[in-house]
Design a protein around this motif. Structure first.
Motif, PDB file in Angstrom:
ATOM      1  N   VAL A   1       0.953  -1.212  -0.107  1.00 11.81           N
ATOM      2  CA  VAL A   1       0.083   0.034   0.002  1.00 11.81           C
ATOM      3  C   VAL A   1       0.996   1.326  -0.117  1.00 11.81           C
ATOM      4  CG1 VAL A   1      -1.884   1.269   1.382  1.00 11.81           C
ATOM      5  CG2 VAL A   1      -1.949  -1.323   1.263  1.00 11.81           C
ATOM      6  N   VAL A   2       1.937   1.174   0.765  1.00 12.26           N
ATOM      7  CA  VAL A   2       2.810   2.284   0.794  1.00 12.26           C
ATOM      8  C   VAL A   2       4.209   1.592   0.426  1.00 12.26           C
ATOM      9  CG1 VAL A   2       4.376   3.799   2.076  1.00 12.26           C
ATOM     10  CG2 VAL A   2       2.102   3.483   2.756  1.00 12.26           C
TER      11      VAL A   2
ATOM     12  N   GLU B   1       6.252   9.065  -1.544  1.00 13.09           N
ATOM     13  CA  GLU B   1       5.460   8.304  -1.493  1.00 13.09           C
ATOM     14  C   GLU B   1       4.278   8.215  -0.314  1.00 13.09           C
ATOM     15  OE1 GLU B   1       3.358   4.622  -1.950  1.00 13.09           O
ATOM     16  OE2 GLU B   1       4.569   5.650  -3.446  1.00 13.09           O
TER      17      GLU B   1
ATOM     18  N   THR C   1       3.040  11.193   0.826  1.00 14.38           N
ATOM     19  CA  THR C   1       2.135  12.157   0.630  1.00 14.38           C
ATOM     20  C   THR C   1       1.288  11.616  -0.575  1.00 14.38           C
ATOM     21  OG1 THR C   1       4.035  13.807   0.884  1.00 14.38           O
ATOM     22  CG2 THR C   1       2.012  14.362  -0.586  1.00 14.38           C
ATOM     23  N   ALA C   2       1.688  10.832  -1.385  1.00 13.01           N
ATOM     24  CA  ALA C   2       0.847  10.003  -2.463  1.00 13.01           C
ATOM     25  C   ALA C   2       0.172   9.199  -1.625  1.00 13.01           C
ATOM     26  CB  ALA C   2       1.755   9.345  -3.420  1.00 13.01           C
ATOM     27  N   TYR C   3       0.220   8.485  -0.682  1.00 12.33           N
ATOM     28  CA  TYR C   3      -0.415   7.379   0.022  1.00 12.33           C
ATOM     29  C   TYR C   3      -1.652   8.350   0.852  1.00 12.33           C
ATOM     30  CZ  TYR C   3      -2.462   4.515   3.791  1.00 12.33           C
ATOM     31  OH  TYR C   3      -3.129   3.945   4.596  1.00 12.33           O
TER      32      TYR C   3
ATOM     33  N   GLU D   1      -2.564  11.273  -0.103  1.00  8.98           N
ATOM     34  CA  GLU D   1      -3.724  11.936  -1.149  1.00  8.98           C
ATOM     35  C   GLU D   1      -4.697  10.791  -1.852  1.00  8.98           C
ATOM     36  OE1 GLU D   1      -0.940  13.404  -4.162  1.00  8.98           O
ATOM     37  OE2 GLU D   1      -0.395  15.079  -2.960  1.00  8.98           O
ATOM     38  N   ARG D   2      -4.230   9.472  -1.744  1.00  9.68           N
ATOM     39  CA  ARG D   2      -5.109   8.371  -2.153  1.00  9.68           C
ATOM     40  C   ARG D   2      -6.043   8.147  -1.124  1.00  9.68           C
ATOM     41  NH1 ARG D   2      -0.028   6.099  -3.515  1.00  9.68           N
ATOM     42  NH2 ARG D   2      -0.340   4.312  -1.713  1.00  9.68           N
ATOM     43  N   LEU D   3      -5.839   8.146   0.209  1.00  5.90           N
ATOM     44  CA  LEU D   3      -6.736   8.259   1.417  1.00  5.90           C
ATOM     45  C   LEU D   3      -7.822   9.379   1.055  1.00  5.90           C
ATOM     46  CD1 LEU D   3      -4.537   7.295   4.430  1.00  5.90           C
ATOM     47  CD2 LEU D   3      -6.183   5.793   3.045  1.00  5.90           C
TER      48      LEU D   3
ATOM     49  N   ALA E   1      -8.661  10.925  -1.663  1.00  9.10           N
ATOM     50  CA  ALA E   1      -9.502  10.763  -2.775  1.00  9.10           C
ATOM     51  C   ALA E   1     -10.370   9.838  -2.374  1.00  9.10           C
ATOM     52  CB  ALA E   1      -8.521  10.401  -3.787  1.00  9.10           C
ATOM     53  N   ALA E   2     -10.273   8.598  -1.915  1.00  4.02           N
ATOM     54  CA  ALA E   2     -11.023   7.631  -1.678  1.00  4.02           C
ATOM     55  C   ALA E   2     -12.313   8.176  -0.466  1.00  4.02           C
ATOM     56  CB  ALA E   2     -10.299   6.534  -0.991  1.00  4.02           C
TER      57      ALA E   2
ATOM     58  N   GLU F   1     -14.675  10.206  -2.415  1.00 14.07           N
ATOM     59  CA  GLU F   1     -15.575   9.337  -3.285  1.00 14.07           C
ATOM     60  C   GLU F   1     -16.577   8.576  -2.734  1.00 14.07           C
ATOM     61  OE1 GLU F   1     -13.180   6.585  -5.358  1.00 14.07           O
ATOM     62  OE2 GLU F   1     -12.059   8.254  -6.581  1.00 14.07           O
TER      63      GLU F   1
END
Length: 57
Positions: free
Chosen positions: A26-27, A42, A44-46, A48-50, A52-53, A56
């Protein structure tokens, strides 16, 4: 590059949870010799994915 402990602190999770996120890919982590490091980008990207989820859901 962050240690597992530093990354866990930034996410406010335990070290064990951080290792689980790494194991489940996941990371993403980077091996540096015998050490495991997490690129700050990485983490920061994680996050951002949280976010976004959550937006949604």
């Amino acid at each position: 590059m962050l240690t597992v402990e530093q990354a866990a602190d930034r996410l406010a999770v335990s070290r064990t949870t951080m290792f689980a996120l790494i194991k489940d890919e996941v990371v993403l982590s980077v091996p540096v010799g015998r050490l495991t490091r997490i690129p700050a980008d990485e983490l920061t990207a994680y996050i951002e994915r949280l976010i976004a989820a959550a937006e949604e859901g």
